[in-house]
Design a protein around this motif. Structure first.
Motif, short mmCIF file in Angstrom:
data_model
loop_
_atom_site.label_atom_id
_atom_site.label_comp_id
_atom_site.label_asym_id
_atom_site.label_seq_id
_atom_site.Cartn_x
_atom_site.Cartn_y
_atom_site.Cartn_z
N SER A 269 0.83 -1.21 0.00
CA SER A 269 0.00 0.00 0.00
C SER A 269 0.86 1.26 0.00
O SER A 269 0.52 2.25 -0.65
N GLU A 270 1.98 1.22 0.72
CA GLU A 270 2.91 2.36 0.73
C GLU A 270 3.45 2.66 -0.67
O GLU A 270 3.86 3.77 -0.95
N ARG A 271 3.44 1.66 -1.53
CA ARG A 271 3.93 1.81 -2.91
C ARG A 271 2.79 2.08 -3.89
O ARG A 271 2.96 1.97 -5.09
N GLY A 272 1.60 2.37 -3.35
CA GLY A 272 0.46 2.71 -4.19
C GLY A 272 -0.25 1.53 -4.80
O GLY A 272 -1.01 1.68 -5.76
N ILE A 273 -0.05 0.34 -4.24
CA ILE A 273 -0.67 -0.87 -4.78
C ILE A 273 -1.91 -1.19 -3.96
O ILE A 273 -1.88 -1.22 -2.73
N ASP A 274 -3.02 -1.44 -4.65
CA ASP A 274 -4.28 -1.83 -4.01
C ASP A 274 -4.19 -3.31 -3.66
O ASP A 274 -3.85 -4.14 -4.51
N VAL A 275 -4.50 -3.65 -2.42
CA VAL A 275 -4.33 -5.02 -1.93
C VAL A 275 -5.66 -5.59 -1.45
O VAL A 275 -6.40 -4.93 -0.73
N CYS A 276 -5.93 -6.82 -1.85
CA CYS A 276 -7.05 -7.60 -1.34
C CYS A 276 -6.43 -8.81 -0.65
O CYS A 276 -5.42 -9.35 -1.14
N MET A 277 -6.98 -9.24 0.49
CA MET A 277 -6.36 -10.34 1.24
C MET A 277 -7.36 -11.45 1.54
O MET A 277 -8.52 -11.17 1.86
N VAL A 278 -6.89 -12.70 1.43
CA VAL A 278 -7.65 -13.87 1.85
C VAL A 278 -6.70 -14.81 2.58
O VAL A 278 -5.49 -14.68 2.48
N ASN A 279 -7.28 -15.79 3.30
CA ASN A 279 -6.43 -16.66 4.10
C ASN A 279 -6.35 -18.10 3.63
O ASN A 279 -5.78 -18.94 4.32
N ASN A 280 -6.92 -18.43 2.47
CA ASN A 280 -6.80 -19.81 1.98
C ASN A 280 -6.89 -19.86 0.46
O ASN A 280 -7.38 -18.93 -0.18
N GLY A 281 -6.40 -20.95 -0.09
CA GLY A 281 -6.33 -21.11 -1.53
C GLY A 281 -7.68 -21.23 -2.22
O GLY A 281 -7.85 -20.79 -3.35
N ARG A 282 -8.64 -21.81 -1.54
CA ARG A 282 -9.98 -21.97 -2.15
C ARG A 282 -10.62 -20.61 -2.38
O ARG A 282 -11.14 -20.32 -3.45
N GLU A 283 -10.56 -19.75 -1.36
CA GLU A 283 -11.12 -18.41 -1.48
C GLU A 283 -10.37 -17.60 -2.55
O GLU A 283 -10.97 -16.88 -3.34
N ALA A 284 -9.06 -17.76 -2.58
CA ALA A 284 -8.25 -17.05 -3.59
C ALA A 284 -8.64 -17.49 -4.99
O ALA A 284 -8.77 -16.66 -5.90
N HIS A 285 -8.83 -18.78 -5.19
CA HIS A 285 -9.21 -19.31 -6.49
C HIS A 285 -10.52 -18.69 -6.96
O HIS A 285 -10.65 -18.27 -8.11
N GLN A 286 -11.48 -18.61 -6.06
CA GLN A 286 -12.78 -18.04 -6.42
C GLN A 286 -12.65 -16.57 -6.82
O GLN A 286 -13.23 -16.14 -7.82
N LEU A 287 -11.89 -15.80 -6.04
CA LEU A 287 -11.72 -14.38 -6.35
C LEU A 287 -10.92 -14.15 -7.63
O LEU A 287 -11.25 -13.29 -8.43
N ALA A 288 -9.87 -14.93 -7.81
CA ALA A 288 -8.95 -14.71 -8.93
C ALA A 288 -9.57 -15.04 -10.28
O ALA A 288 -9.15 -14.49 -11.30
N GLN A 289 -10.54 -15.91 -10.32
CA GLN A 289 -11.15 -16.27 -11.60
C GLN A 289 -11.82 -15.09 -12.27
O GLN A 289 -12.00 -15.10 -13.47
N GLY A 290 -12.16 -14.07 -11.50
CA GLY A 290 -12.79 -12.88 -12.08
C GLY A 290 -11.82 -12.02 -12.86
O GLY A 290 -12.23 -11.11 -13.57
N GLY A 291 -10.52 -12.29 -12.74
CA GLY A 291 -9.52 -11.56 -13.51
C GLY A 291 -9.30 -10.13 -13.08
O GLY A 291 -8.78 -9.32 -13.84
N GLN A 292 -9.68 -9.79 -11.85
CA GLN A 292 -9.57 -8.41 -11.42
C GLN A 292 -8.24 -8.07 -10.76
O GLN A 292 -8.06 -6.96 -10.29
#
Length: 120
Positions: A21-44
């Motif tokens: 965030s200090e470098r101007g990067i927008d961050v989204c956080m999750v704590n497991n691979g299943r949740e990450a897989h679901q979010l990442a499929q949207g290509g955002q």
């Protein structure tokens, strides 16, 4: 730039969020691979930074599953066993993982890795 952080340890997630965030990067956080897989499929996301060892679905499997599903978002894996994971990259997860970085993650190293991928 938008980055998905996948780590089951809250301290790791918070440290990465703060440094990116200090470098101007927008961050989204999750704590497991299943949740990450679901979010990442949207290509955002422009990149995914993930622990190797995760509950439910580990980082390597998440990266492979995303690649097989057609998601080409670069994945950076974090591991204490960087050499072992890198050998695995050479043997099997190929294009699904862009690079492997050592934990404890150096924010500069992570920023350089993102820049090398042409995403920062």
């Amino acid at each position: 730039m938008r980055v998905l952080i996948v780590a089951n340890h809250e301290g790791t997630r918070r440290n990465l969020q703060s440094s990116l965030s200090e470098r101007g990067i927008d961050v989204c956080m999750v704590n497991n691979g299943r949740e990450a897989h679901q979010l990442a499929q949207g290509g955002q996301f422009d990149a995914i930074v993930s622990d190797v060892m995760l509950p439910q679905v580990d980082g390597v499997r998440m990266a492979r599953d995303l690649w097989r599903a057609g998601c080409r978002t670069p994945v950076i894996l974090m591991s204490w066993m960087t050499e072992r994971v890198s050998r695995g990259k050479q043997r099997g997860f190929g294009k699904a993982v862009s690079c492997v970085i050592s934990k404890s993650v150096d924010p500069v190293q992570l920023a350089v890795s993102l820049a090398i991928m042409g995403r920062a």
